[in-house]
Design a protein around this motif. Structure first.
Motif, PDB file in Angstrom:
ATOM      1  N   GLN A  10       0.829  -1.208   0.000  1.00  0.00           N
ATOM      2  CA  GLN A  10       0.000   0.000   0.000  1.00  0.00           C
ATOM      3  C   GLN A  10       0.865   1.260   0.000  1.00  0.00           C
ATOM      4  OE1 GLN A  10      -3.339  -0.223  -0.531  1.00  0.00           O
ATOM      5  NE2 GLN A  10      -2.822  -2.403  -0.654  1.00  0.00           N
ATOM      6  N   GLU A  11       2.036   1.152   0.597  1.00  0.00           N
ATOM      7  CA  GLU A  11       2.986   2.269   0.621  1.00  0.00           C
ATOM      8  C   GLU A  11       4.021   2.052  -0.480  1.00  0.00           C
ATOM      9  OE1 GLU A  11       2.933   4.986   2.558  1.00  0.00           O
ATOM     10  OE2 GLU A  11       1.052   4.258   3.443  1.00  0.00           O
ATOM     11  N   ARG A  12       4.111   2.970  -1.416  1.00  0.00           N
ATOM     12  CA  ARG A  12       5.015   2.828  -2.554  1.00  0.00           C
ATOM     13  C   ARG A  12       6.461   2.628  -2.111  1.00  0.00           C
ATOM     14  NH1 ARG A  12       7.921   1.240  -5.628  1.00  0.00           N
ATOM     15  NH2 ARG A  12       8.418   1.952  -7.725  1.00  0.00           N
ATOM     16  N   ASP A  13       6.888   3.357  -1.096  1.00  0.00           N
ATOM     17  CA  ASP A  13       8.275   3.268  -0.637  1.00  0.00           C
ATOM     18  C   ASP A  13       8.640   1.868  -0.154  1.00  0.00           C
ATOM     19  OD1 ASP A  13       8.395   5.952  -1.187  1.00  0.00           O
ATOM     20  OD2 ASP A  13       8.316   6.589   0.917  1.00  0.00           O
ATOM     21  N   ARG A  74       1.258 -13.956 -16.777  1.00  0.00           N
ATOM     22  CA  ARG A  74       1.114 -12.606 -17.338  1.00  0.00           C
ATOM     23  C   ARG A  74       1.353 -11.547 -16.258  1.00  0.00           C
ATOM     24  NH1 ARG A  74       1.709  -9.690 -21.809  1.00  0.00           N
ATOM     25  NH2 ARG A  74       0.766  -7.683 -21.384  1.00  0.00           N
ATOM     26  N   TYR A  75       0.800 -11.774 -15.087  1.00  0.00           N
ATOM     27  CA  TYR A  75       0.996 -10.857 -13.963  1.00  0.00           C
ATOM     28  C   TYR A  75       2.491 -10.725 -13.645  1.00  0.00           C
ATOM     29  CZ  TYR A  75       1.293  -9.419  -9.088  1.00  0.00           C
ATOM     30  OH  TYR A  75       1.659  -8.796  -7.918  1.00  0.00           O
ATOM     31  N   ARG A  76       3.179 -11.871 -13.548  1.00  0.00           N
ATOM     32  CA  ARG A  76       4.613 -11.845 -13.238  1.00  0.00           C
ATOM     33  C   ARG A  76       5.389 -11.135 -14.342  1.00  0.00           C
ATOM     34  NH1 ARG A  76       3.795 -17.266 -12.679  1.00  0.00           N
ATOM     35  NH2 ARG A  76       5.511 -17.651 -14.124  1.00  0.00           N
ATOM     36  N   LYS A  77       5.020 -11.365 -15.584  1.00  0.00           N
ATOM     37  CA  LYS A  77       5.704 -10.710 -16.699  1.00  0.00           C
ATOM     38  C   LYS A  77       5.533  -9.194 -16.618  1.00  0.00           C
ATOM     39  CE  LYS A  77       6.036 -10.598 -21.672  1.00  0.00           C
ATOM     40  NZ  LYS A  77       5.250 -10.550 -22.869  1.00  0.00           N
ATOM     41  N   ASP A  78       4.343  -8.760 -16.239  1.00  0.00           N
ATOM     42  CA  ASP A  78       4.061  -7.324 -16.154  1.00  0.00           C
ATOM     43  C   ASP A  78       4.774  -6.649 -14.989  1.00  0.00           C
ATOM     44  OD1 ASP A  78       2.396  -7.501 -18.346  1.00  0.00           O
ATOM     45  OD2 ASP A  78       0.533  -7.456 -17.177  1.00  0.00           O
ATOM     46  N   TRP A  79       4.921  -7.350 -13.867  1.00  0.00           N
ATOM     47  CA  TRP A  79       5.323  -6.673 -12.642  1.00  0.00           C
ATOM     48  C   TRP A  79       6.650  -7.115 -12.040  1.00  0.00           C
ATOM     49  CZ3 TRP A  79       3.068  -2.358 -12.317  1.00  0.00           C
ATOM     50  CH2 TRP A  79       1.757  -2.208 -12.746  1.00  0.00           C
ATOM     51  N   HIS A  92       2.294   2.518  -9.555  1.00  0.00           N
ATOM     52  CA  HIS A  92       2.010   1.912  -8.268  1.00  0.00           C
ATOM     53  C   HIS A  92       0.538   1.552  -8.112  1.00  0.00           C
ATOM     54  CE1 HIS A  92       1.220   2.077  -3.821  1.00  0.00           C
ATOM     55  NE2 HIS A  92       2.125   1.116  -3.904  1.00  0.00           N
ATOM     56  N   ALA A  93      -0.352   2.435  -8.505  1.00  0.00           N
ATOM     57  CA  ALA A  93      -1.792   2.175  -8.358  1.00  0.00           C
ATOM     58  C   ALA A  93      -2.202   0.950  -9.170  1.00  0.00           C
ATOM     59  CB  ALA A  93      -2.605   3.395  -8.783  1.00  0.00           C
ATOM     60  N   ALA A  94      -1.682   0.831 -10.377  1.00  0.00           N
ATOM     61  CA  ALA A  94      -2.004  -0.334 -11.214  1.00  0.00           C
ATOM     62  C   ALA A  94      -1.413  -1.602 -10.612  1.00  0.00           C
ATOM     63  CB  ALA A  94      -1.488  -0.124 -12.634  1.00  0.00           C
ATOM     64  N   PHE A  95      -0.206  -1.507 -10.052  1.00  0.00           N
ATOM     65  CA  PHE A  95       0.418  -2.661  -9.411  1.00  0.00           C
ATOM     66  C   PHE A  95      -0.419  -3.139  -8.234  1.00  0.00           C
ATOM     67  CE2 PHE A  95       3.295  -4.177  -5.986  1.00  0.00           C
ATOM     68  CZ  PHE A  95       3.683  -5.372  -6.569  1.00  0.00           C
ATOM     69  N   VAL A  96      -0.864  -2.212  -7.398  1.00  0.00           N
ATOM     70  CA  VAL A  96      -1.685  -2.578  -6.241  1.00  0.00           C
ATOM     71  C   VAL A  96      -2.996  -3.217  -6.709  1.00  0.00           C
ATOM     72  CG1 VAL A  96      -2.973  -1.668  -4.257  1.00  0.00           C
ATOM     73  CG2 VAL A  96      -0.632  -0.898  -4.681  1.00  0.00           C
ATOM     74  N   THR A  99      -2.256  -6.669  -8.211  1.00  0.00           N
ATOM     75  CA  THR A  99      -1.821  -7.594  -7.163  1.00  0.00           C
ATOM     76  C   THR A  99      -3.005  -8.035  -6.321  1.00  0.00           C
ATOM     77  OG1 THR A  99       0.379  -6.595  -7.139  1.00  0.00           O
ATOM     78  CG2 THR A  99      -0.254  -7.890  -5.206  1.00  0.00           C
ATOM     79  N   ASN A 100      -3.868  -7.110  -5.970  1.00  0.00           N
ATOM     80  CA  ASN A 100      -5.071  -7.479  -5.221  1.00  0.00           C
ATOM     81  C   ASN A 100      -5.919  -8.476  -6.004  1.00  0.00           C
ATOM     82  OD1 ASN A 100      -5.251  -6.161  -2.582  1.00  0.00           O
ATOM     83  ND2 ASN A 100      -5.095  -4.266  -3.746  1.00  0.00           N
ATOM     84  N   GLN A 101      -6.071  -8.248  -7.286  1.00  0.00           N
ATOM     85  CA  GLN A 101      -6.858  -9.160  -8.118  1.00  0.00           C
ATOM     86  C   GLN A 101      -6.182 -10.524  -8.214  1.00  0.00           C
ATOM     87  OE1 GLN A 101      -7.267  -7.012 -11.814  1.00  0.00           O
ATOM     88  NE2 GLN A 101      -9.028  -5.842 -11.075  1.00  0.00           N
ATOM     89  N   MET A 102      -4.881 -10.536  -8.449  1.00  0.00           N
ATOM     90  CA  MET A 102      -4.166 -11.807  -8.616  1.00  0.00           C
ATOM     91  C   MET A 102      -4.161 -12.601  -7.319  1.00  0.00           C
ATOM     92  SD  MET A 102      -2.515 -13.572 -10.892  1.00  0.00           S
ATOM     93  CE  MET A 102      -3.115 -15.087 -10.207  1.00  0.00           C
ATOM     94  N   PHE A 103      -3.849 -11.950  -6.226  1.00  0.00           N
ATOM     95  CA  PHE A 103      -3.826 -12.651  -4.947  1.00  0.00           C
ATOM     96  C   PHE A 103      -5.227 -13.120  -4.573  1.00  0.00           C
ATOM     97  CE2 PHE A 103       0.368 -11.337  -2.748  1.00  0.00           C
ATOM     98  CZ  PHE A 103       1.051 -11.352  -3.948  1.00  0.00           C
ATOM     99  N   GLY A 104      -6.227 -12.315  -4.881  1.00  0.00           N
ATOM    100  CA  GLY A 104      -7.607 -12.720  -4.634  1.00  0.00           C
ATOM    101  C   GLY A 104      -7.985 -13.960  -5.416  1.00  0.00           C
TER     102      GLY A 104
END
Length: 134
Positions: A10-13, A74-79, A92-96, A99-104
């Protein structure tokens, strides 16, 4: 593990820390190993069963595995850069979101395994135990 990673990102840093990277790639490794184990050990046994219902459930899980593996790749290739074991986060927003969708998706799959697949494995083992005792 997934909940901790989802909280951290959730925190970019925090996304670029060694801890986040290790946690992410450990998660990726666990998901791969889990999918392979379920496909080979459990679905393989159910497909060989004489029970058509068990074989059909296993077949649906195997089909789902194929789709999840495709989406996960595909997720791994993108991120991430798996060779360097680094995350590639330009947005960052797209990654979050992704990631939420993939983990879900993975967590939903594990829930379905718990509710549908594992009880069939236990039933198959019980049948085998009764048959060997007879």
């Amino acid at each position: 593990m997934s909940n901790v990673f989802l909280y951290i990102i959730q925190e970019r840093d925090l996304c670029d820390t060694d801890c986040a990277r290790r946690l992410f790639f450990e998660y990726v490794d666990h998901v791969r190993n889990h999918m392979e184990t379920v496909d080979k050990r459990f679905c393989g046994r159910l497909i060989q069963s004489q029970d058509r219902n068990m074989a059909n459930v296993a077949d649906r899980f195997l089909s789902g595995s194929t789709e999840i593996k495709r989406i996960f790749a595909r997720y791994r290739k993108d991120w991430c850069d798996e060779r360097k074991r680094e995350l590639k986060i330009a947005d960052h927003a797209a990654f979050v979101r992704d990631t939420n969708q993939m983990f879900g998706l993975v967590l939903d799959r594990i829930q379905r395994e718990t509710e549908s697949l594992y009880p069939l494995i236990r039933e198959l083992e019980e049948r085998a135990g009764r048959e060997s005792a007879a």
